[in-house]
Design a protein around this motif. Sequence first.
Motif, PDB file in Angstrom:
ATOM      1  N   PRO A   1      38.041  39.429  42.359  1.00 46.85           N
ATOM      2  CA  PRO A   1      36.818  39.392  43.183  1.00 46.85           C
ATOM      3  C   PRO A   1      36.102  38.274  43.404  1.00 46.85           C
ATOM      4  CG  PRO A   1      36.364  40.264  40.896  1.00 46.85           C
ATOM      5  CD  PRO A   1      37.861  39.989  40.987  1.00 46.85           C
ATOM      6  N   ASN A   2      36.696  37.201  42.928  1.00 46.71           N
ATOM      7  CA  ASN A   2      36.096  35.893  42.794  1.00 46.71           C
ATOM      8  C   ASN A   2      37.263  34.818  42.889  1.00 46.71           C
ATOM      9  OD1 ASN A   2      34.371  33.576  42.832  1.00 46.71           O
ATOM     10  ND2 ASN A   2      33.937  34.003  40.822  1.00 46.71           N
ATOM     11  N   PRO A   3      37.988  34.945  44.036  1.00 39.36           N
ATOM     12  CA  PRO A   3      39.077  33.640  44.162  1.00 39.36           C
ATOM     13  C   PRO A   3      38.526  32.376  44.163  1.00 39.36           C
ATOM     14  CG  PRO A   3      38.576  34.924  46.205  1.00 39.36           C
ATOM     15  CD  PRO A   3      37.991  35.394  45.370  1.00 39.36           C
ATOM     16  N   SER A   4      39.405  31.274  44.035  1.00 40.24           N
ATOM     17  CA  SER A   4      38.988  30.081  44.158  1.00 40.24           C
ATOM     18  C   SER A   4      38.459  29.816  45.541  1.00 40.24           C
ATOM     19  CB  SER A   4      40.327  28.996  43.840  1.00 40.24           C
ATOM     20  OG  SER A   4      40.519  29.231  42.708  1.00 40.24           O
ATOM     21  N   GLY A   5      37.207  29.120  45.457  1.00 40.51           N
ATOM     22  CA  GLY A   5      36.783  28.802  46.911  1.00 40.51           C
ATOM     23  C   GLY A   5      35.877  29.836  47.712  1.00 40.51           C
ATOM     24  N   SER A   6      36.075  29.905  48.895  1.00 44.52           N
ATOM     25  CA  SER A   6      35.429  30.962  49.470  1.00 44.52           C
ATOM     26  C   SER A   6      36.044  32.263  49.488  1.00 44.52           C
ATOM     27  CB  SER A   6      35.316  30.695  51.120  1.00 44.52           C
ATOM     28  OG  SER A   6      34.868  31.537  51.744  1.00 44.52           O
ATOM     29  N   ASP A   7      35.114  33.203  49.152  1.00 42.09           N
ATOM     30  CA  ASP A   7      35.501  34.639  48.917  1.00 42.09           C
ATOM     31  C   ASP A   7      36.015  35.375  50.203  1.00 42.09           C
ATOM     32  OD1 ASP A   7      35.076  33.993  46.541  1.00 42.09           O
ATOM     33  OD2 ASP A   7      33.474  35.348  46.064  1.00 42.09           O
TER      34      ASP A   7
ATOM     35  N   LYS B   1      34.696  43.595  56.133  1.00 43.64           N
ATOM     36  CA  LYS B   1      34.493  45.249  55.159  1.00 43.64           C
ATOM     37  C   LYS B   1      34.019  44.676  53.861  1.00 43.64           C
ATOM     38  CE  LYS B   1      37.038  47.495  57.974  1.00 43.64           C
ATOM     39  NZ  LYS B   1      36.410  48.827  58.765  1.00 43.64           N
ATOM     40  N   PHE B   2      33.950  45.745  52.987  1.00 40.20           N
ATOM     41  CA  PHE B   2      33.220  45.191  51.940  1.00 40.20           C
ATOM     42  C   PHE B   2      33.565  44.094  51.084  1.00 40.20           C
ATOM     43  CE2 PHE B   2      36.906  47.624  50.440  1.00 40.20           C
ATOM     44  CZ  PHE B   2      37.221  47.172  49.217  1.00 40.20           C
ATOM     45  N   SER B   3      32.708  43.639  50.077  1.00 42.25           N
ATOM     46  CA  SER B   3      33.044  42.512  49.338  1.00 42.25           C
ATOM     47  C   SER B   3      32.820  42.857  48.188  1.00 42.25           C
ATOM     48  CB  SER B   3      32.323  41.114  49.863  1.00 42.25           C
ATOM     49  OG  SER B   3      31.093  41.295  49.882  1.00 42.25           O
ATOM     50  N   LEU B   4      33.500  41.979  46.894  1.00 44.64           N
ATOM     51  CA  LEU B   4      33.141  42.591  45.560  1.00 44.64           C
ATOM     52  C   LEU B   4      32.297  41.421  45.101  1.00 44.64           C
ATOM     53  CD1 LEU B   4      37.075  42.977  44.712  1.00 44.64           C
ATOM     54  CD2 LEU B   4      35.125  44.690  45.079  1.00 44.64           C
TER      55      LEU B   4
ATOM     56  N   ASP C   1      30.846  45.287  39.790  1.00 41.57           N
ATOM     57  CA  ASP C   1      31.027  45.978  40.738  1.00 41.57           C
ATOM     58  C   ASP C   1      32.042  47.311  40.638  1.00 41.57           C
ATOM     59  OD1 ASP C   1      30.684  46.702  43.621  1.00 41.57           O
ATOM     60  OD2 ASP C   1      31.331  45.017  44.384  1.00 41.57           O
ATOM     61  N   VAL C   2      32.369  48.018  41.659  1.00 37.66           N
ATOM     62  CA  VAL C   2      33.063  49.186  41.198  1.00 37.66           C
ATOM     63  C   VAL C   2      33.917  49.357  42.338  1.00 37.66           C
ATOM     64  CG1 VAL C   2      31.543  50.990  42.144  1.00 37.66           C
ATOM     65  CG2 VAL C   2      33.212  51.889  40.866  1.00 37.66           C
TER      66      VAL C   2
ATOM     67  N   SER D   1      32.149  37.817  37.368  1.00 38.40           N
ATOM     68  CA  SER D   1      33.704  37.795  37.627  1.00 38.40           C
ATOM     69  C   SER D   1      34.106  36.174  37.391  1.00 38.40           C
ATOM     70  CB  SER D   1      34.103  38.261  38.589  1.00 38.40           C
ATOM     71  OG  SER D   1      33.714  37.863  39.681  1.00 38.40           O
ATOM     72  N   PRO D   2      34.894  35.718  36.444  1.00 43.63           N
ATOM     73  CA  PRO D   2      35.496  34.161  36.684  1.00 43.63           C
ATOM     74  C   PRO D   2      36.094  34.052  37.675  1.00 43.63           C
ATOM     75  CG  PRO D   2      36.368  35.725  34.760  1.00 43.63           C
ATOM     76  CD  PRO D   2      35.587  36.717  35.582  1.00 43.63           C
ATOM     77  N   GLU D   3      35.963  32.786  38.033  1.00 44.80           N
ATOM     78  CA  GLU D   3      36.611  32.195  39.486  1.00 44.80           C
ATOM     79  C   GLU D   3      38.189  32.176  39.185  1.00 44.80           C
ATOM     80  OE1 GLU D   3      35.701  29.174  42.861  1.00 44.80           O
ATOM     81  OE2 GLU D   3      36.176  28.391  40.753  1.00 44.80           O
ATOM     82  N   ALA D   4      39.018  32.661  40.037  1.00 44.04           N
ATOM     83  CA  ALA D   4      40.326  32.646  40.140  1.00 44.04           C
ATOM     84  C   ALA D   4      40.931  33.495  38.808  1.00 44.04           C
ATOM     85  CB  ALA D   4      40.836  31.228  39.977  1.00 44.04           C
TER      86      ALA D   4
END
Length: 176
Positions: A6-12, A70-73, A79-80, A100-103
């Motif tokens: 849900p929380n990739p490094s940088g922009s989501d 589309k949807f985002s987390l 989230d679900v 959610s922790p990044e990466a």
Amino acid sequence: ITELLPNPSGSDPGFEKIELFNAGEETVNLSGYRIDDVSPSDPVSSNAHTFSSAEIESDSYYVLTIPVGKFSLNNTSGDVVTLFDDHGEVLSSVAYVDSSPEAKSYSYFASGWKWSEPTFGEENREPLTEEEEETSEESSEETEDFGQYDNSSLEISEVYPDPIAGGTEFVEIYNA
């Protein structure tokens, strides 16, 4: 659903991922299946991702990068994510709470869901326990750097590969 990022490094947007695993014995055609960030009891939203043509072979993974638009987390309050088949029946659903922790991926293990290093497209790896992390850190601290050496003058001068019973194999190295 076996893994979420849900929380990739940088922009989501355009980088969040969801992994599906087919534990069945036959290939699954995902055409018409939908995935959304709604609870299983809620209707599918207009932001859901609908699979147009994708398949997951038996005992294989499928990784979806959620398309922009589309949807985002959610990164801050949980989230679900729910997977619906082409008839609207719930096939899988997972929820995470808190931020959610990044990466880090929210990954499924036999012992339950945990935050871990991403392993998309392969079996999830259990995160190390605190004790395992300490042991790993201690062993890496014990590694000594011997620097670089010029070994160009080393020669193998003798090899004894098949000693008589009770003897010892050896290799003799000569530093010329």
